[in-house]
Design a protein around this motif. Structure first.
Motif, mmCIF file in Angstrom:
data_model
loop_
_atom_site.group_PDB
_atom_site.id
_atom_site.type_symbol
_atom_site.label_atom_id
_atom_site.label_comp_id
_atom_site.label_asym_id
_atom_site.label_seq_id
_atom_site.Cartn_x
_atom_site.Cartn_y
_atom_site.Cartn_z
ATOM 1 N N PHE A 111 90.835 -10.174 -33.159
ATOM 2 C CA PHE A 111 90.987 -8.766 -34.138
ATOM 3 C C PHE A 111 90.105 -8.984 -35.443
ATOM 4 C CE2 PHE A 111 94.958 -9.227 -31.917
ATOM 5 C CZ PHE A 111 95.238 -7.853 -31.597
ATOM 6 N N LEU A 112 89.875 -10.249 -35.736
ATOM 7 C CA LEU A 112 88.687 -10.213 -36.790
ATOM 8 C C LEU A 112 87.278 -9.991 -36.406
ATOM 9 C CD1 LEU A 112 87.998 -11.505 -39.560
ATOM 10 C CD2 LEU A 112 87.460 -13.781 -38.272
ATOM 11 N N LYS A 113 86.913 -10.088 -35.255
ATOM 12 C CA LYS A 113 85.634 -9.489 -34.766
ATOM 13 C C LYS A 113 85.680 -8.020 -34.868
ATOM 14 C CE LYS A 113 82.672 -9.050 -30.559
ATOM 15 N NZ LYS A 113 82.481 -7.761 -30.434
ATOM 16 N N TYR A 114 86.661 -7.284 -34.393
ATOM 17 C CA TYR A 114 86.641 -5.854 -34.596
ATOM 18 C C TYR A 114 86.970 -5.565 -36.027
ATOM 19 C CZ TYR A 114 88.509 -1.043 -34.307
ATOM 20 O OH TYR A 114 88.790 0.331 -34.507
ATOM 21 N N SER A 115 87.677 -6.018 -37.063
ATOM 22 C CA SER A 115 87.691 -5.866 -38.208
ATOM 23 C C SER A 115 86.230 -6.028 -39.079
ATOM 24 C CB SER A 115 88.573 -6.672 -39.107
ATOM 25 O OG SER A 115 90.011 -6.675 -38.267
ATOM 26 N N HIS A 172 88.205 -26.596 -28.558
ATOM 27 C CA HIS A 172 86.842 -26.506 -28.765
ATOM 28 C C HIS A 172 85.963 -25.247 -28.563
ATOM 29 C CE1 HIS A 172 85.968 -30.631 -30.608
ATOM 30 N NE2 HIS A 172 86.883 -31.158 -29.737
ATOM 31 N N HIS A 173 86.304 -24.805 -27.468
ATOM 32 C CA HIS A 173 85.657 -23.588 -27.037
ATOM 33 C C HIS A 173 86.092 -22.542 -28.028
ATOM 34 C CE1 HIS A 173 83.864 -20.460 -24.457
ATOM 35 N NE2 HIS A 173 84.955 -20.121 -24.389
ATOM 36 N N GLU A 174 87.193 -22.219 -28.195
ATOM 37 C CA GLU A 174 87.913 -21.068 -28.936
ATOM 38 C C GLU A 174 87.565 -21.529 -30.261
ATOM 39 O OE1 GLU A 174 88.819 -18.707 -27.634
ATOM 40 O OE2 GLU A 174 88.912 -18.981 -25.757
ATOM 41 N N LEU A 175 87.495 -22.775 -30.879
ATOM 42 C CA LEU A 175 87.215 -22.603 -32.161
ATOM 43 C C LEU A 175 85.905 -22.460 -32.647
ATOM 44 C CD1 LEU A 175 89.221 -25.891 -33.155
ATOM 45 C CD2 LEU A 175 89.887 -23.889 -33.742
ATOM 46 N N LEU A 176 84.673 -22.763 -31.681
ATOM 47 C CA LEU A 176 83.222 -22.447 -31.746
ATOM 48 C C LEU A 176 83.122 -20.931 -31.795
ATOM 49 C CD1 LEU A 176 81.458 -25.127 -29.783
ATOM 50 C CD2 LEU A 176 81.864 -24.857 -32.390
ATOM 51 N N ASN A 177 83.996 -20.077 -30.977
ATOM 52 C CA ASN A 177 84.032 -18.719 -30.854
ATOM 53 C C ASN A 177 84.305 -17.923 -32.029
ATOM 54 O OD1 ASN A 177 82.905 -18.700 -28.297
ATOM 55 N ND2 ASN A 177 84.873 -18.261 -27.200
ATOM 56 N N PHE A 178 85.319 -18.663 -32.694
ATOM 57 C CA PHE A 178 86.061 -18.284 -33.936
ATOM 58 C C PHE A 178 85.023 -18.332 -35.146
ATOM 59 C CE2 PHE A 178 87.881 -19.381 -37.973
ATOM 60 C CZ PHE A 178 88.635 -18.091 -38.250
ATOM 61 N N MET A 179 84.005 -19.495 -35.002
ATOM 62 C CA MET A 179 83.196 -19.736 -36.047
ATOM 63 C C MET A 179 82.031 -18.724 -35.993
ATOM 64 S SD MET A 179 82.995 -23.669 -36.854
ATOM 65 C CE MET A 179 81.622 -23.212 -38.080
ATOM 66 N N LEU A 180 81.654 -18.549 -34.766
ATOM 67 C CA LEU A 180 80.845 -17.678 -34.333
ATOM 68 C C LEU A 180 81.172 -15.880 -35.071
ATOM 69 C CD1 LEU A 180 79.466 -18.312 -31.091
ATOM 70 C CD2 LEU A 180 77.960 -18.299 -32.831
ATOM 71 N N ILE A 181 82.416 -15.605 -34.740
ATOM 72 C CA ILE A 181 82.725 -14.401 -35.248
ATOM 73 C C ILE A 181 82.844 -14.401 -36.753
ATOM 74 C CG2 ILE A 181 84.674 -12.798 -35.269
ATOM 75 C CD1 ILE A 181 84.919 -13.624 -32.178
ATOM 76 N N ALA A 182 83.458 -15.478 -37.252
ATOM 77 C CA ALA A 182 83.874 -15.649 -38.642
ATOM 78 C C ALA A 182 82.650 -15.365 -39.593
ATOM 79 C CB ALA A 182 84.373 -16.587 -39.138
ATOM 80 N N THR A 183 81.529 -16.359 -39.291
ATOM 81 C CA THR A 183 80.101 -16.218 -39.731
ATOM 82 C C THR A 183 79.315 -15.070 -39.510
ATOM 83 O OG1 THR A 183 79.232 -17.638 -38.071
ATOM 84 C CG2 THR A 183 80.107 -18.621 -39.963
ATOM 85 N N SER A 184 79.635 -14.087 -38.506
ATOM 86 C CA SER A 184 78.878 -13.104 -38.437
ATOM 87 C C SER A 184 78.732 -11.940 -39.506
ATOM 88 C CB SER A 184 79.253 -12.305 -36.879
ATOM 89 O OG SER A 184 80.458 -11.618 -37.178
ATOM 90 N N THR A 185 79.482 -12.287 -40.531
ATOM 91 C CA THR A 185 79.223 -11.267 -41.667
ATOM 92 C C THR A 185 77.944 -11.318 -42.263
ATOM 93 O OG1 THR A 185 80.129 -12.912 -43.202
ATOM 94 C CG2 THR A 185 81.730 -11.363 -42.591
ATOM 95 N N HIS A 199 79.721 -13.770 -47.982
ATOM 96 C CA HIS A 199 80.006 -14.226 -46.556
ATOM 97 C C HIS A 199 81.096 -15.205 -46.717
ATOM 98 C CE1 HIS A 199 76.489 -11.907 -45.483
ATOM 99 N NE2 HIS A 199 75.957 -12.383 -46.306
ATOM 100 N N PRO A 200 82.447 -14.929 -46.771
ATOM 101 C CA PRO A 200 83.303 -15.583 -47.278
ATOM 102 C C PRO A 200 83.609 -16.998 -46.401
ATOM 103 C CG PRO A 200 84.324 -13.824 -46.647
ATOM 104 C CD PRO A 200 82.880 -13.604 -46.863
ATOM 105 N N PHE A 201 83.335 -16.641 -45.087
ATOM 106 C CA PHE A 201 83.821 -18.000 -44.077
ATOM 107 C C PHE A 201 82.586 -18.787 -44.134
ATOM 108 C CE2 PHE A 201 86.479 -14.657 -42.369
ATOM 109 C CZ PHE A 201 87.752 -15.388 -42.124
ATOM 110 N N ILE A 202 81.342 -18.427 -44.290
ATOM 111 C CA ILE A 202 80.089 -19.420 -44.176
ATOM 112 C C ILE A 202 80.018 -20.018 -45.606
ATOM 113 C CG2 ILE A 202 78.337 -17.945 -44.557
ATOM 114 C CD1 ILE A 202 76.674 -19.274 -42.506
ATOM 115 N N ASP A 203 80.184 -19.183 -46.526
ATOM 116 C CA ASP A 203 80.341 -19.729 -47.993
ATOM 117 C C ASP A 203 81.385 -20.927 -47.895
ATOM 118 O OD1 ASP A 203 78.200 -18.187 -48.776
ATOM 119 O OD2 ASP A 203 79.836 -16.893 -49.778
ATOM 120 N N ALA A 204 82.549 -20.667 -47.341
ATOM 121 C CA ALA A 204 83.519 -21.759 -47.477
ATOM 122 C C ALA A 204 83.122 -22.893 -46.453
ATOM 123 C CB ALA A 204 84.915 -21.040 -46.700
#
Length: 321
Positions: A111-115, A172-185, A199-204
């Motif tokens: 849902f974050l990817k779509y948003s 681990h696999h899902e957390l890395l996928n989450f990071m890729l999507i969160a930092t894709s801003t 870029h709130p996620f990568i700034d954090a």
């Protein structure tokens, strides 16, 4: 539970406990507080769900319409944080919290990817990744605490502190996928970031302790070199395989072959060794980290000689760090 729903009802209708009802409630307009038992039921869904891409897209569209009032995307990030914190307390055991963290990470990613990809403005506050002012936060969350900072600290702590093993591979696999999507801003900024880009996620992630970031980089490099693979077939099938790969996934591997070419000498060149989703995700995140730049405007005083006297004036200069 694993059956394919013929007509998805994204409003929470239907008998409770079913996957369609629980995800329909997540994307629907009814607000559930972060302390509700509903979240535990949602995160205990089985892995064998399978819905076609158009049903998932309908659910994403519905959440995008309702998330401003429900803040359910922020609340599932809170539960992801709590599950990871509980998993870190006893990392050698494959606990219920670990499996719930897998679910929370995956659902958040979808849902974050779509948003992010369908954001109507450059203002990432429109993702509404905070609790509504009308909701009293739990006692273990400060009123002014950033949910994004909280979840990134938990994700990085797990990746940096817990070794990859067959039992922990999926998380681990899902957390890395989450990071890729969160930092894709960063893809919203263009080739050169401006002073107003956020870029709130990568700034954090970059605000975390140096020791934590260093341990994460070490684990990502280790993943790329050792190329661990899952020995089980456990995986998510909520989204149909007909979905196209995201931008990062399409371009990441090609870019990684150039940027990290020297490391390839340490990697087994066989076809089987090259098939590691964990390695691909790790190298893509490394690419994101090494290309991170923060634009800062600094006011400096310049002297301009005019005749005998001189006058000073302020000038804005741009720096990247």
């Amino acid at each position: 539970m694993g059956g394919l729903p013929s007509t998805p009802r994204w409003g929470g209708e239907g008998p409770p406990e079913t996957a369609e009802y629980l995800i329909g409630t997540f994307v629907g307009g009814k607000t559930f507080p972060v302390t509700s038992d509903y979240w535990h039921k949602l995160l205990e869904l089985p892995f064998d769900l399978h819905w076609p891409a158009n049903h998932v897209e309908q659910a994403c569209q519905t959440l995008a319409q309702n998330n401003r009032s429900t803040r359910h995307l922020a609340k599932i990030l809170i539960h992801l944080t709590w599950c990871l914190q509980e998993s870190l307390s006893n990392p050698d055991v494959l606990s219920v919290a670990s499996m719930k963290a897998v679910n929370a990470s995956y659902i958040s990613s979808v849902f974050l990817k779509y948003s992010i990809e369908n954001l109507n403005s450059q203002n990432l506050d429109d993702l509404y990744l905070s609790l509504d002012d009308s909701e009293t936060p739990p006692s273990n969350i400060r009123k002014d605490e950033s949910i994004i900072n909280m979840v990134m600290h938990a994700v990085l702590s797990y990746i940096g502190r817990v070794d990859v093993s067959p039992k922990r591979y999926l998380l681990h696999h899902e957390l890395l996928n989450f990071m890729l999507i969160a930092t894709s801003t960063q893809l919203l900024s263009g080739p050169s970031p401006g002073p107003n880009d956020a870029h709130p996620f990568i700034d954090a992630a970059m605000r975390q302790e140096h020791s934590l970031v260093g341990s994460v980089v070490h684990k990502l490099l280790l993943n790329y070199i050792s190329r661990p693979r899952s020995k089980t077939s456990a995986s998510y099938t909520l989204i149909s395989e007909e979905n196209q790969l995201g931008v990062l996934k399409r371009v990441g591997s090609a870019a990684a072959n150039i940027v990290l070419l020297p490391l390839s000498y340490f990697v087994n060149s066989s076809f089987e060794a090259s098939r590691s989703q964990l390695a691909d995700s790790s190298v893509n995140i490394l690419l994101i980290l090494i290309h991170y730049r923060k634009c800062i405007l600094v006011e400096s005083v310049k002297n301009s000689n005019v005749g005998v006297g001189s006058e000073s004036f302020l000038k804005e200069e741009t720096y990247f760090r």
